[in-house]
Design a protein around this motif. Structure first.
Motif, mmCIF file in Angstrom:
data_model
loop_
_atom_site.group_PDB
_atom_site.id
_atom_site.type_symbol
_atom_site.label_atom_id
_atom_site.label_comp_id
_atom_site.label_asym_id
_atom_site.label_seq_id
_atom_site.Cartn_x
_atom_site.Cartn_y
_atom_site.Cartn_z
ATOM 1 N N GLN A 97 0.831 -1.215 0.000
ATOM 2 C CA GLN A 97 0.000 0.000 0.000
ATOM 3 C C GLN A 97 0.865 1.264 0.000
ATOM 4 N N PHE A 98 2.096 1.129 0.501
ATOM 5 C CA PHE A 98 3.005 2.277 0.491
ATOM 6 C C PHE A 98 3.436 2.533 -0.951
ATOM 7 N N PRO A 99 3.257 3.761 -1.464
ATOM 8 C CA PRO A 99 3.447 3.996 -2.906
ATOM 9 C C PRO A 99 4.858 3.718 -3.423
ATOM 10 N N TYR A 100 5.863 3.777 -2.552
ATOM 11 C CA TYR A 100 7.243 3.559 -3.022
ATOM 12 C C TYR A 100 7.797 2.208 -2.566
ATOM 13 N N TYR A 101 6.900 1.293 -2.231
ATOM 14 C CA TYR A 101 7.353 -0.009 -1.721
ATOM 15 C C TYR A 101 8.239 -0.734 -2.734
ATOM 16 N N SER A 102 7.852 -0.683 -4.017
ATOM 17 C CA SER A 102 8.648 -1.395 -5.040
ATOM 18 C C SER A 102 10.067 -0.831 -5.120
ATOM 19 N N ASN A 103 10.216 0.486 -4.884
ATOM 20 C CA ASN A 103 11.554 1.090 -4.859
ATOM 21 C C ASN A 103 12.392 0.506 -3.724
ATOM 22 N N TYR A 104 11.746 0.326 -2.560
ATOM 23 C CA TYR A 104 12.469 -0.239 -1.425
ATOM 24 C C TYR A 104 12.874 -1.685 -1.693
ATOM 25 N N LEU A 105 12.010 -2.427 -2.377
ATOM 26 C CA LEU A 105 12.363 -3.810 -2.732
ATOM 27 C C LEU A 105 13.609 -3.821 -3.614
ATOM 28 N N LYS A 106 13.640 -2.927 -4.608
ATOM 29 C CA LYS A 106 14.799 -2.854 -5.515
ATOM 30 C C LYS A 106 16.051 -2.394 -4.785
ATOM 31 N N LEU A 107 15.907 -1.317 -3.989
ATOM 32 C CA LEU A 107 17.060 -0.757 -3.298
ATOM 33 C C LEU A 107 17.623 -1.764 -2.293
ATOM 34 N N SER A 108 16.755 -2.432 -1.562
ATOM 35 C CA SER A 108 17.219 -3.401 -0.561
ATOM 36 C C SER A 108 17.902 -4.588 -1.222
ATOM 37 N N ARG A 109 17.378 -5.024 -2.360
ATOM 38 C CA ARG A 109 18.011 -6.134 -3.076
ATOM 39 C C ARG A 109 19.397 -5.721 -3.557
ATOM 40 N N PRO A 136 9.349 5.838 11.256
ATOM 41 C CA PRO A 136 8.107 5.149 11.615
ATOM 42 C C PRO A 136 7.754 3.985 10.691
ATOM 43 N N LEU A 137 8.432 3.923 9.547
ATOM 44 C CA LEU A 137 8.150 2.871 8.559
ATOM 45 C C LEU A 137 9.501 2.299 8.092
ATOM 46 N N PRO A 138 10.108 1.415 8.902
ATOM 47 C CA PRO A 138 11.489 0.968 8.637
ATOM 48 C C PRO A 138 11.563 -0.096 7.539
ATOM 49 N N LEU A 139 11.238 0.317 6.308
ATOM 50 C CA LEU A 139 11.096 -0.652 5.225
ATOM 51 C C LEU A 139 12.399 -1.349 4.858
ATOM 52 N N THR A 140 13.525 -0.641 4.925
ATOM 53 C CA THR A 140 14.795 -1.297 4.582
ATOM 54 C C THR A 140 15.057 -2.459 5.533
ATOM 55 N N SER A 141 14.932 -2.206 6.822
ATOM 56 C CA SER A 141 15.135 -3.277 7.806
ATOM 57 C C SER A 141 14.142 -4.411 7.591
ATOM 58 N N ILE A 142 12.884 -4.065 7.362
ATOM 59 C CA ILE A 142 11.841 -5.092 7.193
ATOM 60 C C ILE A 142 12.122 -5.949 5.965
ATOM 61 N N VAL A 143 12.453 -5.301 4.848
ATOM 62 C CA VAL A 143 12.686 -6.047 3.595
ATOM 63 C C VAL A 143 13.959 -6.893 3.702
ATOM 64 N N LEU A 144 15.030 -6.308 4.233
ATOM 65 C CA LEU A 144 16.276 -7.081 4.378
ATOM 66 C C LEU A 144 16.074 -8.270 5.314
ATOM 67 N N ALA A 145 15.372 -8.040 6.427
ATOM 68 C CA ALA A 145 15.156 -9.115 7.405
ATOM 69 C C ALA A 145 14.232 -10.199 6.857
ATOM 70 N N SER A 146 13.250 -9.787 6.053
ATOM 71 C CA SER A 146 12.251 -10.740 5.549
ATOM 72 C C SER A 146 12.785 -11.590 4.400
ATOM 73 N N TYR A 147 13.573 -10.980 3.506
ATOM 74 C CA TYR A 147 13.928 -11.659 2.257
ATOM 75 C C TYR A 147 15.409 -11.990 2.104
#
Length: 327
Positions: A97-109, A136-147
């Motif tokens: 739902q976060f509009p830049y989520y796909s960017n975080y997926l790419k950047l974290s990868r 408040p929305l630690p997407l880098t940590s979440i994506v790195l930890a999850s995948y």
């Protein structure tokens, strides 16, 4: 001549958007805020040879103010979506739902692949990682930890207690991440010996909004991080420097620069990776004159930063879109 005209048009456009943004009542998500920042990002993303240091003082000042406005807007955007996600029973199932989520997926990868290339400690993944400026929305940590780093413990630092409580709430319903994500409310400049315990430290792009602040943080990390530990920073290149602060290699005192990567797609931030240089006072010499490093990370060699840009080490980049620094 044509490139000068292009740069002039770009700068004029950025200034025009800046003046509109600076007149807004606030920077919380709204139709006006969203459209202006979208326009700004679209203006700054295309490749540009602009040299920020050659711009006149008034444009430099506008750039500094614009970076702060971008940071403020980004904070409001993250808080807004963290609140929305936090209303679901399983917030992590709704991250898209976060509009830049796909960017975080790419950047974290991308960051994971760069990290893997340079993290040679015993051939294993880092055990403990710190993320400074997690928000408040630690997407880098979440994506790195999850995948990517599924056994690593993530210590997230933010100066704002409400940001940490929102972030903590997002992972609380996940049995795995809630065990591997720790949140600390602290100014990183007050964190000292704990920094020695991390194999990798990530520094968010907006920690240190101008270069003087950023350098103070880098110097602090250089003082307290463990020798051989890796520092990952986000920087900017081309016209993207109107959105984020730039970290130059010579500002990484106490670190050996390893690589700088400039995306040319919709991932905005450049990625800089460096290694904490061994402190000479930590070296022992035995009777035959050989010296040994006291360290826990198994890094075999430490080099001082003897070149402005160290040699690029090629790796199998999953995005196929990265450009090495070339100026």
């Amino acid at each position: 001549m044509e490139s000068v005209q292009k740069e002039n048009v770009l700068v004029e456009k950025v200034c025009e958007i800046y003046h509109k943004i600076s007149k807004l009542e606030n920077l919380k998500p709204s139709k006006d805020v969203d459209s202006l920042f979208t326009e700004l990002v679209r203006t700054c993303i295309p490749p540009s040879s602009i040299n920020i240091n050659s711009l006149p003082a008034n444009i430099q000042e506008i750039r500094s103010k614009l970076i702060r406005l971008c940071g403020e807007a980004e904070g409001h955007l993250e808080a807004h979506f963290s609140t929305i996600l936090g209303s679901f029973p399983n917030p992590l199932h709704h991250l898209n739902q976060f509009p830049y989520y796909s960017n975080y997926l790419k950047l974290s990868r991308l960051e994971f692949h760069i990290l893997t290339e340079h993290y040679s400690a015993f051939g294993q993944a880092p055990k403990r990682l710190a993320f400074v400026g997690s928000g408040p929305l630690p997407l880098t940590s979440i994506v790195l930890a999850s995948y990517h780093l599924k056994d690593t413990i993530f210590h997230n630092y933010d100066i704002d207690s409400s940001a940490n409580s929102m972030a903590s709430h997002l992972v609380s319903s996940d049995s795995d991440l809630s065990q591997r994500m720790v949140f600390h409310t602290a100014n990183i400049m007050d964190v000292t010996d704990e920094l020695k315990g991390y194999d990798v430290v990530f520094l968010a792009a907006l920690v240190g909004m101008d270069i003087d602040e950023k350098v103070k943080v880098i110097d602090h990390l250089a003082k307290y991080m463990a020798p051989g530990a890796l520092l990952m920073l986000r920087s900017a290149h081309g016209a993207r420097v109107f959105l984020y602060p730039v970290v130059e290699p010579q500002q990484l005192q106490g670190f050996q620069l390893l690589s700088v990567f400039h995306p040319d797609d919709d991932v905005i931030n450049s990625v800089v990776i460096s290694r904490k240089i061994a402190d000479p006072v930590n070296n022992d010499h035995d009777d035959d004159g050989h010296h040994h490093h006291h360290h826990e990370l198994g890094i075999q060699s430490f080099m001082p930063l003897s070149c402005k840009y160290c040699e690029f080490q090629a790796f199998n980049n999953p995005l196929g879109q990265m450009k090495m620094i070339d100026n």
